[in-house]
Each structure stands twice: as structure tokens, then as C-alpha cells.
Write a protein that holds these residues in place. Structure first.
Motif, PDB file in Angstrom:
ATOM      1  N   PRO A  96      12.207  48.058  59.204  1.00  0.00           N
ATOM      2  CA  PRO A  96      12.356  48.616  57.853  1.00  0.00           C
ATOM      3  C   PRO A  96      12.837  50.057  57.836  1.00  0.00           C
ATOM      4  O   PRO A  96      12.994  50.632  56.754  1.00  0.00           O
ATOM      5  CB  PRO A  96      10.928  48.533  57.296  1.00  0.00           C
ATOM      6  CG  PRO A  96      10.056  48.681  58.503  1.00  0.00           C
ATOM      7  CD  PRO A  96      10.792  47.990  59.621  1.00  0.00           C
ATOM      8  N   GLU A  97      13.089  50.640  59.021  1.00  0.00           N
ATOM      9  CA  GLU A  97      13.399  52.063  59.077  1.00  0.00           C
ATOM     10  C   GLU A  97      14.360  52.348  60.226  1.00  0.00           C
ATOM     11  O   GLU A  97      14.507  51.543  61.159  1.00  0.00           O
ATOM     12  CB  GLU A  97      12.112  52.865  59.290  1.00  0.00           C
ATOM     13  CG  GLU A  97      11.452  52.576  60.631  1.00  0.00           C
ATOM     14  CD  GLU A  97      10.023  53.095  60.745  1.00  0.00           C
ATOM     15  OE1 GLU A  97       9.381  53.293  59.695  1.00  0.00           O
ATOM     16  OE2 GLU A  97       9.550  53.281  61.880  1.00  0.00           O
ATOM     17  N   ASN A 106      14.258  54.640  55.306  1.00  0.00           N
ATOM     18  CA  ASN A 106      14.454  53.212  55.052  1.00  0.00           C
ATOM     19  C   ASN A 106      15.894  53.015  54.577  1.00  0.00           C
ATOM     20  O   ASN A 106      16.674  53.971  54.506  1.00  0.00           O
ATOM     21  CB  ASN A 106      13.422  52.674  54.062  1.00  0.00           C
ATOM     22  CG  ASN A 106      13.474  53.360  52.698  1.00  0.00           C
ATOM     23  OD1 ASN A 106      14.513  53.839  52.268  1.00  0.00           O
ATOM     24  ND2 ASN A 106      12.328  53.415  52.024  1.00  0.00           N
ATOM     25  N   THR A 149       6.522  53.602  58.825  1.00  0.00           N
ATOM     26  CA  THR A 149       6.271  53.205  57.438  1.00  0.00           C
ATOM     27  C   THR A 149       5.359  51.993  57.361  1.00  0.00           C
ATOM     28  O   THR A 149       5.033  51.359  58.363  1.00  0.00           O
ATOM     29  CB  THR A 149       7.597  52.891  56.735  1.00  0.00           C
ATOM     30  OG1 THR A 149       8.255  51.828  57.454  1.00  0.00           O
ATOM     31  CG2 THR A 149       8.506  54.101  56.706  1.00  0.00           C
ATOM     32  N   GLY A 170       8.303  49.538  54.000  1.00  0.00           N
ATOM     33  CA  GLY A 170       9.242  50.575  54.401  1.00  0.00           C
ATOM     34  C   GLY A 170       9.005  51.913  53.719  1.00  0.00           C
ATOM     35  O   GLY A 170       9.926  52.728  53.608  1.00  0.00           O
TER      36      GLY A 170
END
Length: 530
Positions: free
Chosen positions: A31-32, A67, A229, A233
């Protein structure tokens, strides 16, 4: 937060706004994204920190996470950047699936082992420890706090303190240190004088893992590949209400993990707290969001310096020496909004410090044993700071929620103390000195002159405002020695109290009239003002 070594540069990208194939692949899996870039002027950070999650600043190089949507915004700035491998994928870590093996402190626990370890603490030490679930993560993992006190199954008028770690899921040193601290407090109670005094005089809350979804991003069986995160995210340390930017400084809804912490802060009265991170080695004190210093800036500097100096006495040269030999003002290091440090300090009148415990975000568990030895004494001394300054109890028929305890001519930016809503006990942490103290109910004010604070135990100041029914056992409008003699007669069976007298004499409101109520009433009268 710092990554000066072990960096493998995936790509050096030209000035463009589209995602490269590497970036598309990263966001398909995680997610990042983790990257670094250079800035010419420190002032440039004020704009960038509102877009991405700044991790560290080393000279003119900025390390950051973003993100997908944040990275899209960052790319519109046309800043050259380098994509870096996630810190949690650099080192393979050892995992343990049982409580027994995890407590050898040479491995990370699986999530089930962590949950079971927390419950085992409460089961093994029911008189000293309970475990509260304060909420759940996005994916339904529990957010647990161990509560440690010598009267843990009942409420009492004592300072409440909080340690919490790993709200950035890939910063795991504090996670294991907090588990080990819980174990240390419980196993050494009654054996170690300092531990016993802390447990007897504080209500200690320890949350080892504030972002379980981030830490166990690759499943309950491993912390390898953890994310900064949460599962959505979102950087949780940018998601809290902010003194300058308001309720949603990051533009996102409050996350379940954030809501859990906000609820805990609302229901408790934490006067001192710390949250543990990784990637640098220093203590970061308020404020993060603006340049102005806290009213108790000198006290905060002293608190942080004591921690760092204690660590230096128990560690090799070079550890915990970032910035000003291990301490820094947050704004001077890197301005951020939505951090929990400023949230706890501003909205709940507490004192919170961010402790960056290790330069390596995810060390091997064997290495974490070294960090425990470096920090053990400092962790205990930090808790003991809650027993300094001024303290007291307010007995009143008025609404405690509107009361403020202020040092005259000193307070600003919500720095004043507030009493506990249940017991009326209050704590004003401060440096040694001679103070005027103002206790305000809104309708009236009580002024204390010449309050002397030393480096010894907190100076006690108790007072009655309005109807003193709690403690006024004989109904004469005062709380004094006559009430103490009367409660002793009740306890000894020499006289029988009426229902109103029972309510007035049950000082701790536990439904039982005993020596504890007498002792608490005696202590209140001993320090009653004037």
C-alpha cells in the motif's frame, strides 16, 4: 527513519508524472512506496509534509513514504527522487509461535503468540495486571493494553501513564521492548525497590503494538515485509486531530486504530506518555506542528535529557546521539501535522514524547536484547517522572470536567492540568521552584501562594470546593480530624453509620468501608489547603 546504509536503489527517475513499471508493481503488492529526494531549503518541507509522510531528514536528503494517491500528488512537484527497498524487507527475522519461546526474547512473536502472551500476563499476575482491548484494527486484530498497578482491578486516585509502540508497523524495536517491560515490571514486583514503587504509585498502561495490520502485513505468522501504514495505506501518526490543522489534517477519515487511541485518551487521564518509533535515535518533544515552544519546554528538555543521559550510561558510544546528543524539538527536526504526540499534549493536557529507539527499523530480535539493556533503566526513570511536580485531590459537588489547574503567569496552548473526572485527583508536572497555583471551576477560583516544588516527591495540595459531602462524614461542612475519628469508630464497630454517612465515608467509592478509606481520608486531610 534513517537509511544511510544498506540501500539498493531500484531506480532513478526523470522528471515525469506517470508511474513507472517498477512503481506500478510496488503498488500492486504493497500500500506504500519508500523513496528519498533532496531539498535546497528546509522551508520546502512545510509544503511537502502535507503531501507525503516524511520519515527522516539527513542534511538535505529527505526519506519518505507515500500511498498511491500521495505519490501522485508528490510527482506533480517535479522533484527528482529515488525509489528505495522497504526497510522491512532488508533483513530476515526469526519468528516464534508460542509464548514460551517468544519470552526467550530472541525472536518476534507471531500475532497469535503476541495475543496469547498479553493474556498470559493477566492470567499469571491477576493482582497486578489486566489486559484491555481498546479496539480493533481495520482487519480485526486486537489493539491491547496491559494495565499494571497494585490495585489493578479497581480504580484509584493515582497518576496514569502510557507507553505505546509501533504505530508505524515496520518500526518493531519498541514492540518487543514493551513486551519485555511488561514482563520486567510483573516479575520484579516485590523484589526490586524501584519497580515496586512504580507499580504501587502509578497506573501504568502499555500498548506494545498500535498498528498490528501494518506489522503483520504478510500474515499473522511473520513481521517480515511489514508496512509503515495500516491496512488502508494510512499513516496513523498523521491521522490524529492537530492543534493547527484541525480534526483531519491528512484529509482522511479517522482510522479504527486512531479511534481506539482517541477513545482511550478520552476515558483515561494520562499525565505522561511516550510513543516509540524507529529509524533514528533520539527523543522528540513538543511541538511538532508549530514553531512556538511548549509552556513547559524546559521541563520537557530535562525529561528527554535525563532519558538520553541514562541510556548513554548503559550503552556503547554513539547510540541515541542524533541531533542534539539524542534529543530534539519536533518542529526543528521536521514539521508534521496529525501526530499523536501533539494530540495527547494539546487536546488532553498531557505530556507526550516521541522516542526514536533504534536507527534500524526492524532489527533482529537478538539485537533487540541489546536495545533492552541500553534502555531498561531509562524506561523506568521516565515513568518515575510522573511522581514529581504538584499533585492533589479536589472534593466537590461541582462538575470536575470544567476545572483547570494553572500555574499563574505560565500556561499557554492548553498546558494547564485537569482533574480526573472520577476521583478529582490532579497532577501538574513542573520543574522545582516556587509557584502560584490557580484552581478554577469557572464560577470561582482558589489561589495557592508559595507552593514549593522540589526534586523529591510531588508536593501535595488538597482542597474542598463547594459542598464537601465526600469525606464530610459528620455533616458539619468540613473535612477534618473529627471525620477521621468517626470513620475509625465505624470500622472498629463502636458506632453504626447511617446511609448518608456510609456514602460520605466510602472515600474510594468501592462499596466497602475499611482501613483503606480511613487512610485515604487521613492523607487528604494531612495536605488540605489552607
Amino acid at each position: 527513519m534513517r537509511r544511510a546504509l544498506l540501500l539498493i536503489f531500484i531506480c532513478i527517475l526523470p522528471l515525469n508524472l506517470g508511474f513507472s513499471a517498477d512503481e506500478v508493481e510496488i503498488f500492486a503488492q504493497r500500500p506504500e512506496i519508500y523513496f528519498r529526494f533532496q531539498i535546497q531549503f528546509h522551508a520546502d518541507i512545510s509544503k511537502i509534509t502535507r503531501i507525503v509522510s516524511i520519515d527522516n531528514i539527513v542534511d538535505d536528503t529527505v526519506y519518505a513514504y507515500a500511498n498511491r494517491s500521495e505519490f501522485e500528488q508528490f510527482k506533480t512537484l517535479n522533484i527528482r527522487y529515488e525509489i528505495l527497498p522497504p526497510p522491512s524487507l532488508i533483513t530476515r527475522v526469526k519468528m516464534s509461535g508460542s509464548v514460551g519461546k517468544s519470552k526467550n526474547w530472541d525472536s518476534y512473536p507471531t500475532y497469535p503468540a503476541y495475543r496469547n502472551m498479553m493474556m498470559q500476563f493477566a492470567a499469571d499476575y491477576p493482582a497486578l495486571c489486566r489486559v484491555d482491548s481498546i479496539g480493533e484494527s481495520v482487519q480485526g486484530r486486537g489493539i491491547f493494553c496491559a494495565v499494571i498497578s497494585n490495585n489493578v482491578q479497581s480504580e484509584a486516585a493515582e497518576p496514569e501513564v502510557l507507553y505505546t509502540s509501533t504505530m508505524h508497523g515496520d518500526e518493531t524495536t519498541g514492540y518487543i521492548l514493551m513486551l519485555r517491560l511488561i514482563d520486567h515490571l510483573l516479575t520484579n514486583y516485590g523484589l526490586d525497590k524501584q519497580v515496586t514503587e512504580l507499580v504501587d504509585n502509578l497506573e501504568i498502561w502499555i500498548n506494545p503494538l498500535a498498528n498490528p495490520d501494518g506489522t503483520y502485513f504478510n500474515g499473522d505468522s511473520t513481521v517480515y515485509g511489514a508496512t509503515r501504514t495500516n491496512a488502508n495505506g494510512i499513516d496513523l501518526n498523521r491521522n490524529f486531530p492537530d492543534p493547527e490543522e484541525g480534526e483531519h489534517p491528512d484529509g482522511n477519515a479517522w482510522q479504527p486504530e486512531t479511534i481506539a487511541m482517541m477513545g482511550l485518551a478520552e476515558h483515561q487521564n494520562f499525565i505522561l506518555s511516550a510513543n516509540f518509533h524507529g529509524g533514528a535515535e533520539l527523543l522528540n518533544y513538543p511541538w511538532d506542528c508549530w514553531e512556538g515552544r511548549h509552556a513547559d519546554d524546559d521541563w520537557l528538555i530535562r525529561l528527554c535529557r535525563q532519558y538520553a543521559d541514562t541510556v548513554h550510561a548503559h550503552s556503547p558510544t554513539g547510540y541515541l546521539t542524533d541531533r542534539n546528543n539524542g534529543i530534539t524539538n519536533g518542529y526543528e527536526w521536521c514539521k508534521i501535522h496529525g501526530g499523536r504526540q501533539d494530540y495527547m499534549t494539546y487536546y488532553w493536557h498531557g505530556r507526550e514524547v516521541t522516542i526514536e529507539i533504534s536507527e534500524v527499523k526492524m532489527p533482529t530480535a537478538e539485537e533487540i536484547s541489546l536495545y533492552w539493556e541500553y534502555n531498561r533503566a531509562a524506561l523506568l526513570y521516565y515513568l518515575a517522572a510522573a511522581l514529581s511536580g504538584m499533585r492533589g485531590e479536589i472534593r466537590t459537588d461541582r462538575d470536575l470536567s470544567g476545572m483547570q489547574i494553572r500555574i499563574v503567569g505560565h500556561e499557554r496552548d492548553n498546558s494547564w492540568a485537569v482533574p480526573d473526572r472520577d476521583f478529582g485527583d490532579f497532577y501538574r508536572l513542573c520543574l522545582p521552584g516556587v509557584y502560584q497555583l490557580n484552581v478554577s471551576t469557572g464560577a470561582e477560583t482558589v489561589l495557592f501562594d508559595q507552593v514549593i516544588v522540589t526534586d523529591a516527591a510531588a508536593t501535595r495540595i488538597n482542597l474542598v470546593i463547594g459542598d464537601p459531602t465526600p469525606g464530610d462524614i459528620n455533616g458539619d461542612g468540613n473535612i477534618d480530624i473529627a471525620d477521621i475519628l468517626l470513620i475509625q469508630n465505624f470500622i472498629d464497630g463502636r458506632s453504626v453509620p447511617g446511609s448518608e454517612q456510609i456514602n460520605a465515608a466510602d472515600w474510594n467509592d468501592d462499596g466497602v468501608l475499611n482501613q483503606e478509606d480511613r487512610d485515604m481520608l487521613l492523607r487528604f486531610v494531612q495536605y488540605l489547603y489552607p
